[in-house]
Design a protein around this motif. Structure first.
Motif, PDB file in Angstrom:
ATOM      1  N   THR A  21       0.841  -1.202   0.000  1.00  0.00           N
ATOM      2  CA  THR A  21       0.000   0.000   0.000  1.00  0.00           C
ATOM      3  C   THR A  21       0.876   1.252   0.000  1.00  0.00           C
ATOM      4  O   THR A  21       0.598   2.216   0.716  1.00  0.00           O
ATOM      5  CB  THR A  21      -0.938  -0.001   1.213  1.00  0.00           C
ATOM      6  OG1 THR A  21      -0.152  -0.107   2.419  1.00  0.00           O
ATOM      7  CG2 THR A  21      -1.922  -1.146   1.152  1.00  0.00           C
ATOM      8  N   ASP A  22       1.941   1.213  -0.791  1.00  0.00           N
ATOM      9  CA  ASP A  22       2.835   2.372  -0.862  1.00  0.00           C
ATOM     10  C   ASP A  22       2.046   3.599  -1.328  1.00  0.00           C
ATOM     11  O   ASP A  22       1.196   3.517  -2.219  1.00  0.00           O
ATOM     12  CB  ASP A  22       3.982   2.111  -1.829  1.00  0.00           C
ATOM     13  CG  ASP A  22       4.890   0.990  -1.352  1.00  0.00           C
ATOM     14  OD1 ASP A  22       4.841   0.674  -0.151  1.00  0.00           O
ATOM     15  OD2 ASP A  22       5.637   0.439  -2.173  1.00  0.00           O
TER      16      ASP A  22
ATOM     17  N   ILE B 157       5.973   7.074   1.000  1.00  0.00           N
ATOM     18  CA  ILE B 157       5.610   6.364   2.223  1.00  0.00           C
ATOM     19  C   ILE B 157       5.502   4.883   1.879  1.00  0.00           C
ATOM     20  O   ILE B 157       4.735   4.498   0.995  1.00  0.00           O
ATOM     21  CB  ILE B 157       4.283   6.874   2.809  1.00  0.00           C
ATOM     22  CG1 ILE B 157       4.356   8.370   3.104  1.00  0.00           C
ATOM     23  CG2 ILE B 157       3.927   6.100   4.075  1.00  0.00           C
ATOM     24  CD1 ILE B 157       3.054   8.959   3.608  1.00  0.00           C
TER      25      ILE B 157
ATOM     26  N   GLY C  18       4.126   1.405   2.671  1.00  0.00           N
ATOM     27  CA  GLY C  18       3.020   0.896   3.458  1.00  0.00           C
ATOM     28  C   GLY C  18       2.738  -0.565   3.161  1.00  0.00           C
ATOM     29  O   GLY C  18       2.960  -1.046   2.051  1.00  0.00           O
ATOM     30  N   ARG C  19       2.273  -1.289   4.176  1.00  0.00           N
ATOM     31  CA  ARG C  19       1.884  -2.690   4.031  1.00  0.00           C
ATOM     32  C   ARG C  19       0.623  -2.956   4.839  1.00  0.00           C
ATOM     33  O   ARG C  19       0.502  -2.505   5.997  1.00  0.00           O
ATOM     34  CB  ARG C  19       3.003  -3.631   4.523  1.00  0.00           C
ATOM     35  CG  ARG C  19       4.290  -3.584   3.720  1.00  0.00           C
ATOM     36  CD  ARG C  19       4.097  -4.117   2.308  1.00  0.00           C
ATOM     37  NE  ARG C  19       5.346  -4.206   1.584  1.00  0.00           N
ATOM     38  CZ  ARG C  19       5.842  -3.234   0.827  1.00  0.00           C
ATOM     39  NH1 ARG C  19       5.189  -2.076   0.733  1.00  0.00           N
ATOM     40  NH2 ARG C  19       6.975  -3.408   0.174  1.00  0.00           N
TER      41      ARG C  19
ATOM     42  N   MET D 256      -1.985  -0.044  13.663  1.00  0.00           N
ATOM     43  CA  MET D 256      -0.807   0.075  12.815  1.00  0.00           C
ATOM     44  C   MET D 256       0.404   0.455  13.653  1.00  0.00           C
ATOM     45  O   MET D 256       0.274   1.057  14.735  1.00  0.00           O
ATOM     46  CB  MET D 256      -1.006   1.101  11.692  1.00  0.00           C
ATOM     47  CG  MET D 256      -1.090   2.543  12.117  1.00  0.00           C
ATOM     48  SD  MET D 256      -1.208   3.642  10.676  1.00  0.00           S
ATOM     49  CE  MET D 256      -1.231   5.263  11.455  1.00  0.00           C
TER      50      MET D 256
ATOM     51  N   VAL E 128       4.169   2.411  13.116  1.00  0.00           N
ATOM     52  CA  VAL E 128       4.714   3.398  12.188  1.00  0.00           C
ATOM     53  C   VAL E 128       6.180   3.653  12.517  1.00  0.00           C
ATOM     54  O   VAL E 128       6.653   3.382  13.636  1.00  0.00           O
ATOM     55  CB  VAL E 128       3.924   4.721  12.250  1.00  0.00           C
ATOM     56  CG1 VAL E 128       2.472   4.500  11.870  1.00  0.00           C
ATOM     57  CG2 VAL E 128       4.008   5.342  13.645  1.00  0.00           C
TER      58      VAL E 128
ATOM     59  N   PHE F 252      -5.524   8.116   7.597  1.00  0.00           N
ATOM     60  CA  PHE F 252      -5.536   6.973   8.516  1.00  0.00           C
ATOM     61  C   PHE F 252      -6.625   7.142   9.584  1.00  0.00           C
ATOM     62  O   PHE F 252      -6.443   6.694  10.719  1.00  0.00           O
ATOM     63  CB  PHE F 252      -4.169   6.840   9.186  1.00  0.00           C
ATOM     64  CG  PHE F 252      -3.055   6.544   8.223  1.00  0.00           C
ATOM     65  CD1 PHE F 252      -2.882   5.281   7.701  1.00  0.00           C
ATOM     66  CD2 PHE F 252      -2.179   7.546   7.826  1.00  0.00           C
ATOM     67  CE1 PHE F 252      -1.856   5.006   6.812  1.00  0.00           C
ATOM     68  CE2 PHE F 252      -1.151   7.284   6.941  1.00  0.00           C
ATOM     69  CZ  PHE F 252      -0.987   6.008   6.428  1.00  0.00           C
TER      70      PHE F 252
ATOM     71  N   TYR G 174       4.918   2.195   7.427  1.00  0.00           N
ATOM     72  CA  TYR G 174       3.931   1.703   8.397  1.00  0.00           C
ATOM     73  C   TYR G 174       3.511   0.292   8.012  1.00  0.00           C
ATOM     74  O   TYR G 174       3.633  -0.134   6.850  1.00  0.00           O
ATOM     75  CB  TYR G 174       2.706   2.619   8.459  1.00  0.00           C
ATOM     76  CG  TYR G 174       1.830   2.575   7.231  1.00  0.00           C
ATOM     77  CD1 TYR G 174       0.758   1.689   7.129  1.00  0.00           C
ATOM     78  CD2 TYR G 174       2.058   3.437   6.166  1.00  0.00           C
ATOM     79  CE1 TYR G 174      -0.054   1.642   6.010  1.00  0.00           C
ATOM     80  CE2 TYR G 174       1.257   3.407   5.031  1.00  0.00           C
ATOM     81  CZ  TYR G 174       0.204   2.508   4.957  1.00  0.00           C
ATOM     82  OH  TYR G 174      -0.585   2.463   3.837  1.00  0.00           O
ATOM     83  N   TYR G 175       3.039  -0.456   9.009  1.00  0.00           N
ATOM     84  CA  TYR G 175       2.365  -1.742   8.834  1.00  0.00           C
ATOM     85  C   TYR G 175       0.986  -1.599   9.456  1.00  0.00           C
ATOM     86  O   TYR G 175       0.861  -1.244  10.642  1.00  0.00           O
ATOM     87  CB  TYR G 175       3.132  -2.872   9.520  1.00  0.00           C
ATOM     88  CG  TYR G 175       4.465  -3.199   8.890  1.00  0.00           C
ATOM     89  CD1 TYR G 175       4.556  -4.110   7.843  1.00  0.00           C
ATOM     90  CD2 TYR G 175       5.638  -2.607   9.357  1.00  0.00           C
ATOM     91  CE1 TYR G 175       5.777  -4.425   7.268  1.00  0.00           C
ATOM     92  CE2 TYR G 175       6.866  -2.908   8.791  1.00  0.00           C
ATOM     93  CZ  TYR G 175       6.926  -3.813   7.742  1.00  0.00           C
ATOM     94  OH  TYR G 175       8.134  -4.122   7.168  1.00  0.00           O
ATOM     95  N   GLN G 176      -0.059  -1.889   8.682  1.00  0.00           N
ATOM     96  CA  GLN G 176      -1.434  -1.724   9.142  1.00  0.00           C
ATOM     97  C   GLN G 176      -2.152  -3.060   9.086  1.00  0.00           C
ATOM     98  O   GLN G 176      -2.133  -3.759   8.059  1.00  0.00           O
ATOM     99  CB  GLN G 176      -2.162  -0.696   8.273  1.00  0.00           C
ATOM    100  CG  GLN G 176      -3.626  -0.490   8.663  1.00  0.00           C
ATOM    101  CD  GLN G 176      -4.313   0.515   7.753  1.00  0.00           C
ATOM    102  OE1 GLN G 176      -3.664   1.280   7.060  1.00  0.00           O
ATOM    103  NE2 GLN G 176      -5.639   0.508   7.761  1.00  0.00           N
TER     104      GLN G 176
END
Length: 814
Positions: A89-90, A98, A100-101, A125, A127, A147, A169-171
């Motif tokens: 989810t960059d 950013i 993102g995953r 998440m 961060v 977010f 971040y990991y969400q």
């Protein structure tokens, strides 16, 4: 024989040690000269140590990035309590990337990425510290809205980041249900191909090698000049040594010992500056990777080489300089008859460099292997050193031909240059080499980054975005809702949407062979690219004068040449034109049983328009009245969004709308160079160009500091003359302008030589890679403007000392 060698070594040690004692114990004058030498050498050593630390910093960042890799999962990975689903989810926020995953655990003990002790659950998440600070700041107001409803439960540790400034971040999410495009199942993080360097593009590696040479060769020239700072007090001390019976060889060794003291103190100064500079470096990125202060560790072998080479260089340069100076008991003589500078050996350096590089242009096989890289480094180094060697000859030839005209300040400056062109050329040679090297690299980067293929995309691109969801990320039922939300987003003027899938023969009609897999089996024809969109969107994709709901269009694929242009002829592997009444399977590769669709009686054959929609080869374009979107299985969705030019923040609003709908959706501006087709690693090229530009500015400032030290040292040597001129009533502004001319003339000549030679070197390098010449005049102007600013800064900073030395009491002597 052995005893004689030990005796000679002992004499060298004693004489060098005496020179060191004179340098540190010679009173205030001696300390000032030693401090100036140590400062100049220290700045150069700090730059060399920073350069030696780049490989370790990049390799460490690459290793951390590899340790958190999650893109090498396999569809066959079995579900266990250790596995998890991961989706990329960059995103970006105000031109900052950013990482993102989205993650969802399959069991109770899922694998965790480096730096994350516990995998976040749905609505949670973790961060990076930099992202946490951004979200908490006033600048992160729009990002916080992206977010909304997600709770931050932790921080990502340093081992899970490529640098302290990385936004990541990991969400946790329950949207992930199975493996599909953009979503993988993994049992552990890490893995993937080994990469010692984050790029393998030979042309980019060539630019990096040449740029490194262009930035480090001036530093070596600068260090060689720094150890030659002289002083009148030292000359009197050497004359006194000759008066008490010291021979010339011993005198030279003692002078070399004084230079050695400055070099050794310069090593310590450089180490201190290097350690202090590691922390500001944490805010920069090298080749897309961040830098932790602990990563900035110079290579041991290179550090030992610097520690040995700098003192050896100082001793060697001092001995070479003293060979041209006559030290007698009554004083030091430097005013030897002028010697005509020879040009042939100065031209030998660039000619040898061209001889090394020219054979590599045959077949454009440069940068294949370590040997070729060493050949490029050697050839480029000789070319740049040739620029430094040509400058004294050019300066001597120009200054010797300047007449006696001009004002008093000009005459004073010219007379000073005529009496010592060597010192002036030595001070400016570093700037000349740096500018020549950077001009060559800028020319190379501008050439290799050009696109040889025509740009198929329409213009203008400004104020347009694309929002896209890959196979099935956005359900068909959710497309109208996203369409309305995008239209209602602040700053959006218009939205065009489409669904993309494939269509092919029905399974029962797709084979004419009696048995599947038999030698006589007939393979399925290539599938059609299927697009479902309303007429407003279709008019942006195809050439048509009419369109109504219920129409269907067909765009026959065209054959393309090797350069990417269309020939106008049908593609040899094109599927047949769909006949009216033909039954096709919609989304045949989606996994479930595909729905059947009958081609309408009227299918209009049209040509495509250049479009940002993902149109390829053969296409069937249908309106919702001709093909019900509900028949599509896991289609891709694309929206072209037009923004209000007066609302630059609308980009973030669109990203927020897409992220709140589904974080897996991609939202990117069309004017972003990374979205253009046909270009090769544009972001990495821009990073290298910016790094080289910043490095060139740093080297110019470094050489400017050395130039200031040289001017200050020359002013201190001329304090009796300056006091005499003041006693005779010479205005201060006249002497101030003379210092400006004395600094500007060598620099201007050096810049002219540097730009000319840099363009020549860049042209040779472009011939090496077979690219056209496109000079970056703006970059050259910035570089020359910086050099001009260095001239003004050196003049301004030297004026206070000039005013202080222009006093009649300076004529007093003992």
């Amino acid at each position: 024989m052995e005893k004689s060698r030990r005796h000679l070594a002992g004499r060298w040690c004693r004489d060098l040690g005496m020179g060191v004692r004179f340098a540190v114990g010679g009173g205030r004058e001696g300390w000032i000269r030693t401090a100036l030498t140590a400062l100049g050498v220290g700045l150069g050593v700090a730059v060399l140590l920073l350069a030696a630390a780049v490989p370790h910093a990049v390799s460490t960042a690459v290793a951390r990035d590899k340790a958190r890799s999650d893109t090498f999962g396999s569809p066959s990975t079995a579900v266990t309590d250790r596995t998890l689903l991961v989706a990329q989810t960059d995103t970006a926020y105000r031109d900052r990337s950013i990482r993102g995953r989205l993650v969802r655990a399959d069991g109770d003990r899922p694998a965790t990425p480096p730096g994350v002790p516990r995998l976040p659950g749905p609505g949670e998440m973790v961060v990076s510290p930099a992202l946490a600070d951004l979200l908490a700041s006033s600048d992160g107001v729009d990002l916080r809205d992206r977010f909304r409803g997600v709770r931050t439960v932790g921080r990502i540790g340093a081992e899970g980041l490529t640098g302290p400034s990385e936004l990541a971040y990991y969400q946790g999410s329950d949207r992930l249900t199975d493996v599909r495009a953009g979503t993988t199942r993994i049992a552990s993080f890490g893995g993937g191909p080994d990469a010692a360097f984050p790029t393998t593009d030979p042309q980019l590696l060539l630019a990096i090698l040449v740029g490194s040479v262009a930035l480090l060769v001036p530093v070596a020239v600068f260090i060689a000049a720094a150890v030659r700072f002289g002083g009148e007090r030292r000359d009197r001390r050497l004359a006194a040594l000759r008066l008490v019976g010291t021979d010339r060889a011993t005198t030279r060794r003692i002078a070399a010992g004084e230079a050695l003291a400055g070099a050794l103190l310069g090593l310590l100064t450089g180490a201190v500056v290097f350690l202090a500079a590691r922390y500001p470096l944490s805010g920069i990125r090298v080749l897309g990777y961040g830098v932790f202060p602990s990563d900035v560790v110079p290579d041991r072998r290179l550090t030992v080489l610097v520690a040995l080479a700098v003192p050896a260089c100082s001793v060697g340069v001092a001995l070479l300089t003293m060979r041209r100076i006559t030290v007698e008991p009554l004083g030091v003589t430097r005013s030897a008859p002028p010697v005509r500078r020879r040009l042939w050996w100065r031209l030998l350096l660039p000619v040898t460099g061209v001889a090394l590089l020219w054979p590599m242009t045959v077949g454009h096989t440069a940068m294949v292997g370590v040997r070729a890289g060493a050949q490029v480094v050697a050839g480029t180094s000789l070319l740049l050193l040739g620029v430094a060697a040509l400058l004294p000859w050019l300066l001597d030839a120009v200054v010797s031909r300047i007449g006696a005209g001009g004002g008093p300040s000009w005459q004073l400056a010219v007379r000073r240059l005529q009496s010592s062109t060597t010192a002036a050329a030595r001070s400016v040679s570093g700037i000349t080499v740096a500018v020549a090297g950077v001009v060559a690299v800028q020319l190379l980067l501008a050439g290799v980054q050009t696109n040889d293929l025509p740009d198929p995309l329409p213009g203008p691109r400004e104020h347009q975005m694309v929002v896209a969801g890959r196979d099935g990320e956005l359900p068909v039922a959710g497309v109208p809702g996203l369409y309305e939300r995008l239209r209602g987003t602040t700053g959006v003027r218009s939205v065009y949407g489409s669904l993309l899938s494939f269509a092919g023969p029905l399974p029962s009609e797709g084979r004419r062979a009696t048995a599947a897999g038999s030698p006589d089996a007939v393979p399925d024809p290539p599938p059609y690219r299927l697009v479902v969109a309303d007429c407003d969107a279709l008019r942006r994709m195809i050439r048509t004068d009419w369109c109504a709901d219920g129409d269907t269009f067909y765009t026959p694929p065209k054959a393309v040449r090797e350069d990417g242009t269309e020939t106008g002829l049908p593609a040899p592997d094109a599927p047949p034109v769909p006949r009216p009444g033909t039954r096709l399977a919609v989304s045949p590769h989606a996994g479930s049983r595909p729905a059947a669709w009958t081609v309408p009686r009227t299918v209009h054959t049209v040509d495509t328009l250049p479009s940002f929609f993902s149109l390829h080869a053969a296409n069937i374009l249908a309106t919702p009245g001709a093909l019900d979107p509900a028949l599509l299985r896991s289609p891709s969705a694309e929206f072209e969004v037009h923004l209000d030019p007066d609302r630059p923040e609308a980009v973030e609003y669109v990203r927020n709308t897409a992220a709140r709908t589904d974080p897996r959706l991609t939202a990117m501006p069309l004017w972003d160079t990374s979205t253009r087709t046909g270009e090769r690693e544009p972001e990495l090229f821009d990073i290298v160009r910016a790094a080289l530009q910043a490095g060139a500015m740093a080297v110019l400032c470094l050489i400017g500091a050395g130039l200031l030290i040289s001017v200050v040292e020359q002013l201190r040597e001329r304090r009796l003359l300056l006091s005499a001129l003041d006693a005779f009533g010479t205005p201060r502004r006249t002497l101030g302008r003379s210092v400006l001319w004395q600094t500007a003339v060598p620099v201007v000549l050096g810049l002219a030589l540097a730009v000319g030679c840099g363009l020549g070197v860049g042209l040779l390098l472009l011939h090496l890679v077979g690219k056209p010449m496109l000079p970056d005049w703006a970059g050259i102007a910035v570089l020359t403007g910086t050099a001009g600013a260095v001239i003004l800064a050196v003049t301004a900073l030297s004026l206070p000392l000039l005013w202080r030395l222009m006093r009649p009491d300076g004529l007093r002597t003992e």
